[in-house]
Design a protein around this motif. Structure first.
Motif, PDB file in Angstrom:
ATOM      1  N   LEU A  85       0.580  -1.270  -0.215  1.00  0.00           N
ATOM      2  CA  LEU A  85      -0.055   0.198   0.039  1.00  0.00           C
ATOM      3  C   LEU A  85       0.972   0.879   0.497  1.00  0.00           C
ATOM      4  O   LEU A  85       1.701   1.429   0.847  1.00  0.00           O
ATOM      5  N   VAL A  86       0.744   2.187  -1.127  1.00  0.00           N
ATOM      6  CA  VAL A  86       1.348   3.228  -0.978  1.00  0.00           C
ATOM      7  C   VAL A  86      -0.059   4.522  -1.022  1.00  0.00           C
ATOM      8  O   VAL A  86      -0.982   4.356  -1.310  1.00  0.00           O
ATOM      9  N   SER A  87       0.932   5.678  -0.134  1.00  0.00           N
ATOM     10  CA  SER A  87      -0.269   6.568   0.221  1.00  0.00           C
ATOM     11  C   SER A  87      -0.128   7.892  -0.220  1.00  0.00           C
ATOM     12  O   SER A  87       1.516   8.466   0.200  1.00  0.00           O
ATOM     13  N   LEU A  88      -0.269   8.891  -1.163  1.00  0.00           N
ATOM     14  CA  LEU A  88      -0.045  10.434  -1.288  1.00  0.00           C
ATOM     15  C   LEU A  88      -0.840  10.494  -0.648  1.00  0.00           C
ATOM     16  O   LEU A  88      -1.941  10.936  -0.358  1.00  0.00           O
ATOM     17  N   GLU A  89      -0.001  11.741   0.377  1.00  0.00           N
ATOM     18  CA  GLU A  89      -1.284  12.076   1.415  1.00  0.00           C
ATOM     19  C   GLU A  89      -0.251  13.242   2.019  1.00  0.00           C
ATOM     20  O   GLU A  89       0.623  14.287   2.192  1.00  0.00           O
ATOM     21  N   VAL A  90      -1.124  14.308   2.372  1.00  0.00           N
ATOM     22  CA  VAL A  90      -0.900  15.849   2.820  1.00  0.00           C
ATOM     23  C   VAL A  90      -0.615  15.502   4.634  1.00  0.00           C
ATOM     24  O   VAL A  90       0.514  16.588   5.095  1.00  0.00           O
ATOM     25  N   ARG A  91      -1.154  14.624   4.999  1.00  0.00           N
ATOM     26  CA  ARG A  91      -1.248  14.984   6.357  1.00  0.00           C
ATOM     27  C   ARG A  91      -1.559  13.208   7.064  1.00  0.00           C
ATOM     28  O   ARG A  91      -2.145  12.310   6.079  1.00  0.00           O
ATOM     29  N   SER A  92      -0.918  12.702   8.613  1.00  0.00           N
ATOM     30  CA  SER A  92      -1.342  11.545   8.657  1.00  0.00           C
ATOM     31  C   SER A  92      -3.021  11.686   8.765  1.00  0.00           C
ATOM     32  O   SER A  92      -3.786  12.765   8.870  1.00  0.00           O
ATOM     33  N   SER A  93      -3.032  10.250   7.971  1.00  0.00           N
ATOM     34  CA  SER A  93      -4.873   9.797   7.897  1.00  0.00           C
ATOM     35  C   SER A  93      -4.965   8.049   7.997  1.00  0.00           C
ATOM     36  O   SER A  93      -3.791   7.705   8.472  1.00  0.00           O
ATOM     37  N   GLU A  94      -6.083   7.696   8.166  1.00  0.00           N
ATOM     38  CA  GLU A  94      -7.000   6.392   8.331  1.00  0.00           C
ATOM     39  C   GLU A  94      -5.678   4.859   7.600  1.00  0.00           C
ATOM     40  O   GLU A  94      -4.636   4.291   7.363  1.00  0.00           O
ATOM     41  N   VAL A  95      -5.428   6.040   5.791  1.00  0.00           N
ATOM     42  CA  VAL A  95      -4.641   5.429   4.998  1.00  0.00           C
ATOM     43  C   VAL A  95      -3.169   5.311   5.123  1.00  0.00           C
ATOM     44  O   VAL A  95      -2.613   4.606   4.999  1.00  0.00           O
ATOM     45  N   SER A  96      -2.618   6.613   5.165  1.00  0.00           N
ATOM     46  CA  SER A  96      -1.497   6.757   5.945  1.00  0.00           C
ATOM     47  C   SER A  96      -0.165   5.737   6.855  1.00  0.00           C
ATOM     48  O   SER A  96       0.543   5.190   6.078  1.00  0.00           O
ATOM     49  N   GLU A  97      -1.298   5.664   8.189  1.00  0.00           N
ATOM     50  CA  GLU A  97      -1.127   4.661   9.114  1.00  0.00           C
ATOM     51  C   GLU A  97      -1.506   3.295   8.813  1.00  0.00           C
ATOM     52  O   GLU A  97      -0.911   3.097   9.056  1.00  0.00           O
ATOM     53  N   ARG A  98      -2.006   2.467   6.939  1.00  0.00           N
ATOM     54  CA  ARG A  98      -1.644   1.564   7.303  1.00  0.00           C
ATOM     55  C   ARG A  98      -0.527   1.193   6.249  1.00  0.00           C
ATOM     56  O   ARG A  98      -0.363   0.106   5.931  1.00  0.00           O
ATOM     57  N   ALA A  99      -0.309   2.480   5.565  1.00  0.00           N
ATOM     58  CA  ALA A  99       0.722   2.189   4.192  1.00  0.00           C
ATOM     59  C   ALA A  99       1.803   1.451   4.661  1.00  0.00           C
ATOM     60  O   ALA A  99       2.661   1.841   5.621  1.00  0.00           O
ATOM     61  N   ASP A 100       2.330   0.771   3.304  1.00  0.00           N
ATOM     62  CA  ASP A 100       4.261   0.341   3.638  1.00  0.00           C
ATOM     63  C   ASP A 100       4.826   1.774   2.833  1.00  0.00           C
ATOM     64  O   ASP A 100       6.146   1.653   3.572  1.00  0.00           O
ATOM     65  N   VAL A 101       4.378   2.397   2.085  1.00  0.00           N
ATOM     66  CA  VAL A 101       5.035   3.255   1.939  1.00  0.00           C
ATOM     67  C   VAL A 101       4.218   5.135   1.572  1.00  0.00           C
ATOM     68  O   VAL A 101       3.101   4.587   1.808  1.00  0.00           O
ATOM     69  N   VAL A 102       4.823   6.303   2.626  1.00  0.00           N
ATOM     70  CA  VAL A 102       3.877   7.330   2.716  1.00  0.00           C
ATOM     71  C   VAL A 102       5.170   7.997   1.617  1.00  0.00           C
ATOM     72  O   VAL A 102       6.031   8.933   2.038  1.00  0.00           O
ATOM     73  N   LEU A 103       3.731   8.488   0.696  1.00  0.00           N
ATOM     74  CA  LEU A 103       5.093  10.023   0.164  1.00  0.00           C
ATOM     75  C   LEU A 103       4.254  10.967   0.326  1.00  0.00           C
ATOM     76  O   LEU A 103       2.575  11.672  -0.256  1.00  0.00           O
ATOM     77  N   PRO A 104       4.190  12.570   0.680  1.00  0.00           N
ATOM     78  CA  PRO A 104       4.149  13.531   2.061  1.00  0.00           C
ATOM     79  C   PRO A 104       4.213  14.393   0.543  1.00  0.00           C
ATOM     80  O   PRO A 104       5.033  14.679  -0.616  1.00  0.00           O
ATOM     81  N   VAL A 105       2.954  14.742  -0.050  1.00  0.00           N
ATOM     82  CA  VAL A 105       2.569  15.628  -0.903  1.00  0.00           C
ATOM     83  C   VAL A 105       2.332  16.843  -0.065  1.00  0.00           C
ATOM     84  O   VAL A 105       2.267  17.010   1.017  1.00  0.00           O
ATOM     85  N   ALA A 106       2.271  18.118  -1.849  1.00  0.00           N
ATOM     86  CA  ALA A 106       1.954  19.542  -1.056  1.00  0.00           C
ATOM     87  C   ALA A 106       0.626  19.683  -1.000  1.00  0.00           C
ATOM     88  O   ALA A 106       0.123  19.308  -2.195  1.00  0.00           O
ATOM     89  N   PRO A 107      -0.101  20.872  -0.625  1.00  0.00           N
ATOM     90  CA  PRO A 107      -1.310  20.895  -0.728  1.00  0.00           C
ATOM     91  C   PRO A 107      -1.620  22.071  -1.792  1.00  0.00           C
ATOM     92  O   PRO A 107      -0.762  22.750  -1.496  1.00  0.00           O
ATOM     93  N   ALA A 108      -2.879  21.844  -1.675  1.00  0.00           N
ATOM     94  CA  ALA A 108      -2.792  23.285  -2.742  1.00  0.00           C
ATOM     95  C   ALA A 108      -2.663  24.622  -2.360  1.00  0.00           C
ATOM     96  O   ALA A 108      -2.338  25.814  -3.398  1.00  0.00           O
ATOM     97  N   VAL A 109      -1.743  25.157  -1.118  1.00  0.00           N
ATOM     98  CA  VAL A 109      -1.259  26.387  -0.961  1.00  0.00           C
ATOM     99  C   VAL A 109      -0.299  26.431  -1.217  1.00  0.00           C
ATOM    100  O   VAL A 109       0.436  27.600  -0.918  1.00  0.00           O
TER     101      VAL A 109
END
Length: 295
Positions: free
Chosen positions: A86-110
């Motif tokens: 499981l790969v998660s592209l996320e702005v912040r911690s979430s239920e998905v990122s907590e389960r992910a094997d790899v988390v790739l932080p990405v920029a929010p719209a601002v």
């Protein structure tokens, strides 16, 4: 509002069986894109979730998903737990990122430039509002591609615009889809109602975490039903009322609303009213009753 990128996602070809800007995945669509052979029809979100939950899907890449928005949050959680990678592209911690094997932080719209496409098809570009060094989704995907010794050809945002603008000018025949007739609404038995819902402008969305002054400006969640519907259930306007299904229940103050008899409305994802988690989807048949006071 959430889902601001829905129209752009459709135009980008993220629906199964659809290539960018209405092209099909047939020979004509492939020829107009110039991308070579196109893959076979893919899976929609529900099919991906079912496949992951059953163990027949090897990996998932998930970006910006709130589990509570899906019709069956419990099934989605099981799918996220069962998928091998499981790969998660996320702005912040979430239920998905907590389960992910790899988390790739990405920029929010601002923190990035880009363009929304509204539901009228109008382009709505926006500029970067805050200086930051975080990577955009595009940057992340480009770097991943480079790791596999490939090149997307979109190093800068201007490269992406140059490619997309040319694709938008296509004037061929759009992909045909078979019309699907809506299912007939069930007729609730006495004491039961159809559940209606939508998201208010400000609700319990994740981007309000840590901003109580904004979250506190939300409307007070209420249950709306016609005067006749409330009266049949023995509910006095202003008193607490409960909707109940096999999934759980929602209890909110009742108020008279301009709704058909036999229908009750509650907010989809507000404090005390997380519809998919506690009741099911829109159109679910639920029991409506006056909330019993606990002595």
């Amino acid at each position: 509002p959430r889902r601001a990128g829905d129209r752009a996602a459709v135009e980008a070809g993220l629906l199964p069986g659809l290539a960018p800007f209405g092209r099909g995945i047939d020979e004509a669509g492939a020829a107009s894109l110039g991308w070579g052979d196109l893959p076979e029809r893919g899976l929609d979100a529900s099919q991906m979730i079912e496949a992951a939950a059953s163990g027949s899907l090897g990996a998932l890449v998930v970006g910006g998903v709130d589990v509570r928005d899906f019709p069956d949050p419990a099934l989605l959680r099981r799918a996220l737990d069962e998928v091998p990678f499981l790969v998660s592209l996320e702005v912040r911690s979430s239920e998905v990122s907590e389960r992910a094997d790899v988390v790739l932080p990405v920029a929010p719209a601002v923190e990035k430039n880009g363009t929304y496409i509204n539901w009228e098809g109008r382009l709505r570009p926006f500029g970067q509002a805050r200086s930051a060094t975080s990577l955009t989704d595009r940057d992340v995907l480009v770097r991943l591609t480079e790791e596999f010794d490939d090149d997307l050809g979109v190093t800068a945002l201007s490269d992406l615009y140059a490619e997309v603008n040319a694709l938008m000018d296509w004037d061929g025949e759009p992909q045909e889809f078979a019309a699907v007739a809506p299912a007939a609404a069930p007729a609730p038995e006495p004491g039961r109602v159809l559940v209606a819902s939508h998201k208010p402008m400000i609700d319990a969305g994740r981007l309000q975490d840590g901003a109580p002054w904004l979250a506190g400006s939300a409307r007070r969640p209420v249950l709306l039903a016609s005067a006749a519907t409330l009266a049949r259930a023995g509910i006095v306007p202003g008193a607490d009322a409960t909707l109940e299904t096999e999934r759980g229940s929602v209890t909110l103050p009742a108020a008279i609303g301009d709704l058909p008899d036999g229908v009750a409305w509650v907010p989809e994802c507000s404090v005390g009213s997380v519809l998919h988690e506690r009741l099911g989807g829109v159109g679910t048949v639920a029991t409506l009753r006056a909330t019993q006071e606990v002595a």
